[in-house]
Design a protein around this motif. Sequence first.
Motif, PDB file in Angstrom:
ATOM      1  N   LEU A  22       0.825  -1.207   0.000  1.00 22.95           N
ATOM      2  CA  LEU A  22       0.000   0.000   0.000  1.00 22.95           C
ATOM      3  C   LEU A  22       0.856   1.253   0.000  1.00 22.95           C
ATOM      4  N   THR A  23       1.932   1.181   0.735  1.00 20.99           N
ATOM      5  CA  THR A  23       2.832   2.328   0.766  1.00 20.99           C
ATOM      6  C   THR A  23       3.404   2.595  -0.621  1.00 20.99           C
ATOM      7  N   GLU A  24       3.725   1.505  -1.313  1.00 22.18           N
ATOM      8  CA  GLU A  24       4.217   1.647  -2.680  1.00 22.18           C
ATOM      9  C   GLU A  24       3.175   2.334  -3.548  1.00 22.18           C
ATOM     10  N   GLN A  25       1.957   1.873  -3.390  1.00 21.88           N
ATOM     11  CA  GLN A  25       0.889   2.469  -4.195  1.00 21.88           C
ATOM     12  C   GLN A  25       0.719   3.935  -3.858  1.00 21.88           C
ATOM     13  N   LEU A  26       0.856   4.193  -2.585  1.00 17.69           N
ATOM     14  CA  LEU A  26       0.717   5.573  -2.147  1.00 17.69           C
ATOM     15  C   LEU A  26       1.804   6.436  -2.775  1.00 17.69           C
ATOM     16  N   ARG A  27       2.986   5.887  -2.833  1.00 16.93           N
ATOM     17  CA  ARG A  27       4.098   6.632  -3.426  1.00 16.93           C
ATOM     18  C   ARG A  27       3.775   7.005  -4.862  1.00 16.93           C
ATOM     19  N   LYS A  28       3.210   6.038  -5.576  1.00 19.36           N
ATOM     20  CA  LYS A  28       2.846   6.318  -6.962  1.00 19.36           C
ATOM     21  C   LYS A  28       1.827   7.449  -7.034  1.00 19.36           C
ATOM     22  N   HIS A  29       0.902   7.377  -6.112  1.00 17.25           N
ATOM     23  CA  HIS A  29      -0.155   8.392  -6.119  1.00 17.25           C
ATOM     24  C   HIS A  29       0.388   9.770  -5.752  1.00 17.25           C
ATOM     25  N   LEU A  30       1.465   9.775  -5.019  1.00 21.82           N
ATOM     26  CA  LEU A  30       2.045  11.060  -4.641  1.00 21.82           C
ATOM     27  C   LEU A  30       2.557  11.791  -5.857  1.00 21.82           C
ATOM     28  N   ASN A  31       3.029  11.029  -6.805  1.00 21.14           N
ATOM     29  CA  ASN A  31       3.619  11.637  -7.988  1.00 21.14           C
ATOM     30  C   ASN A  31       2.604  11.875  -9.094  1.00 21.14           C
TER      31      ASN A  31
END
Length: 361
Positions: A22-31
Motif C-alpha cells: 500500500l505504501t508503494e501504491q501511495l508513493r505512486k499516487h504522490l507523484n
Amino acid sequence: MEKAMDTERIPLINELNQGKELTEQLRKHLNSFSANETRQFLVEKILGSYEKALSLLNGSAFVVDHELKPTIISSLESPNSFADCSPRSEEDWVQESKDHNCHKEHYKKRKTMPRWTEQVRVCTGSGPEGPLNDGYCWRKYGQKDILGSKFPRGYYRCTHRHTQDCLATKQVQRSDEDPTIFEVTYRGRHTCIQAPNLSAVASMINVGSEENKDQHQQQQQCREETPEKTQDSIFNFGTDFTIKSEDLGTGDDIFPSFMFPSAPNESENAEESVMEKSFMGDFCPSFISPTISESNYFSVSPCHMNSFELGNNEHTLQSDHTQIISTSTSITSTPIGDFDFSLIKVDFETNFPFDVPKFFC
DNA sequence: AGTATTTGACCCTG
DNA sequence: CAGGGTCAAATACT
C-alpha cells in the motif's frame, strides 16, 4: 509448536506485506494527480494494516479487517468505494455483541480499543478556542462529574458514527491545576471519511470559486463554522504555529493534532466554544497530524503561510497559541516507535497540498 | 423539522 | 459497591 508459531506469524507477515504494498501504491499516487481522497484512503488502509499487525502482535481483540483487494484502488474515486471496502469497524463488533446479547464481550473489546491521551494548552487572554478541535466532527453524547476533578468530563463520539460506522470517541477533561489545559483522551480510530478538508482549505484560498461550493456545503454539515469564521481562521493561519510531540508511540492513526491559533473568543465556556467554533473542525485531520522530525519538533515558518493572509486581518495572535503539551500516551496500544513515525510522514506528505501553488509564498 | 446537547439511568469494571 | 462510560429521552437550537 513451530506450526502454531507460523499460523500466528503468517497473518502478521501478510499484514506487513500489505502495508508495504500500500505504501508503494501511495508513493505512486504522490507523484500523480490523484485525488486527495485516494491518498487518504491509502493512508487509512496502511494504518489499518499496521494496526492489525499490531493487534496480532498483541494478541489483541481489536480486529480491523482491512481486506485490500487490488481492484479497490481503481475505484477509489468513488466515495462509495470507501464504504464498500471500509475496514470492519468497531461498530460491527458492537453490533455483533448486541445481536448476541453479549455485552461482556462488547466491553472486553471496548477495552482493547486503542487509546491515547493528549494535553492541550490554551493560552488566550479571553478564553480558549479551537484547541480541542482535531479535524474531526464530534458529537457530545455525555458529560459526567469525575471524582476528584473540579470539571466534568465530556464524552464525544464521531458525528459519523451512524452514517459511517465510525466508532472513534474522545473524552475531554479540563485540568484541575491549570484550567487552560484540556486533557483529551481519544479512543478508537476513525473509520469514517470526513469532508475533504484539505480541498476545503484550497477552496478557501480560492474564495468564491464556483467549483468549491459543494465543499463549503459539506463543511457546514459539520456545523462548526460559518464561512466568515472559517475565513477568519484561515487568516489567522498567518501566525506561526508549532507542533510539538513528545511521544508518538501509539499504534493509532489519528494522531491528535496541534491546532492553529484562532480568533480570540469571549465565551466563558471554554469547552463549548472550543468544540463548536474552531476552525480546525473542518481542517484535514491528516494534515494536522504531527509530522515529526527527528527531534520530534516541527514548525512551519510563517512565511509559508503568507498566502493565507489575504486580507487586513487585525488579529494579533502571538499570545493566542494552542499547544499540545504532550501527546499520545498510549494505554492500550503498543508503542511502535520509528515504525509509527514513518506512517506519520506518509500521512502528512500524502494529504498536505504542497502541490497547491498558492500555498507557499 | 431536523439535528445537537443535556442529563438521569443503566451497565460494566475494578 | 463506587466510579466511569454509554444510552436514550427530553430539551434546546437552527
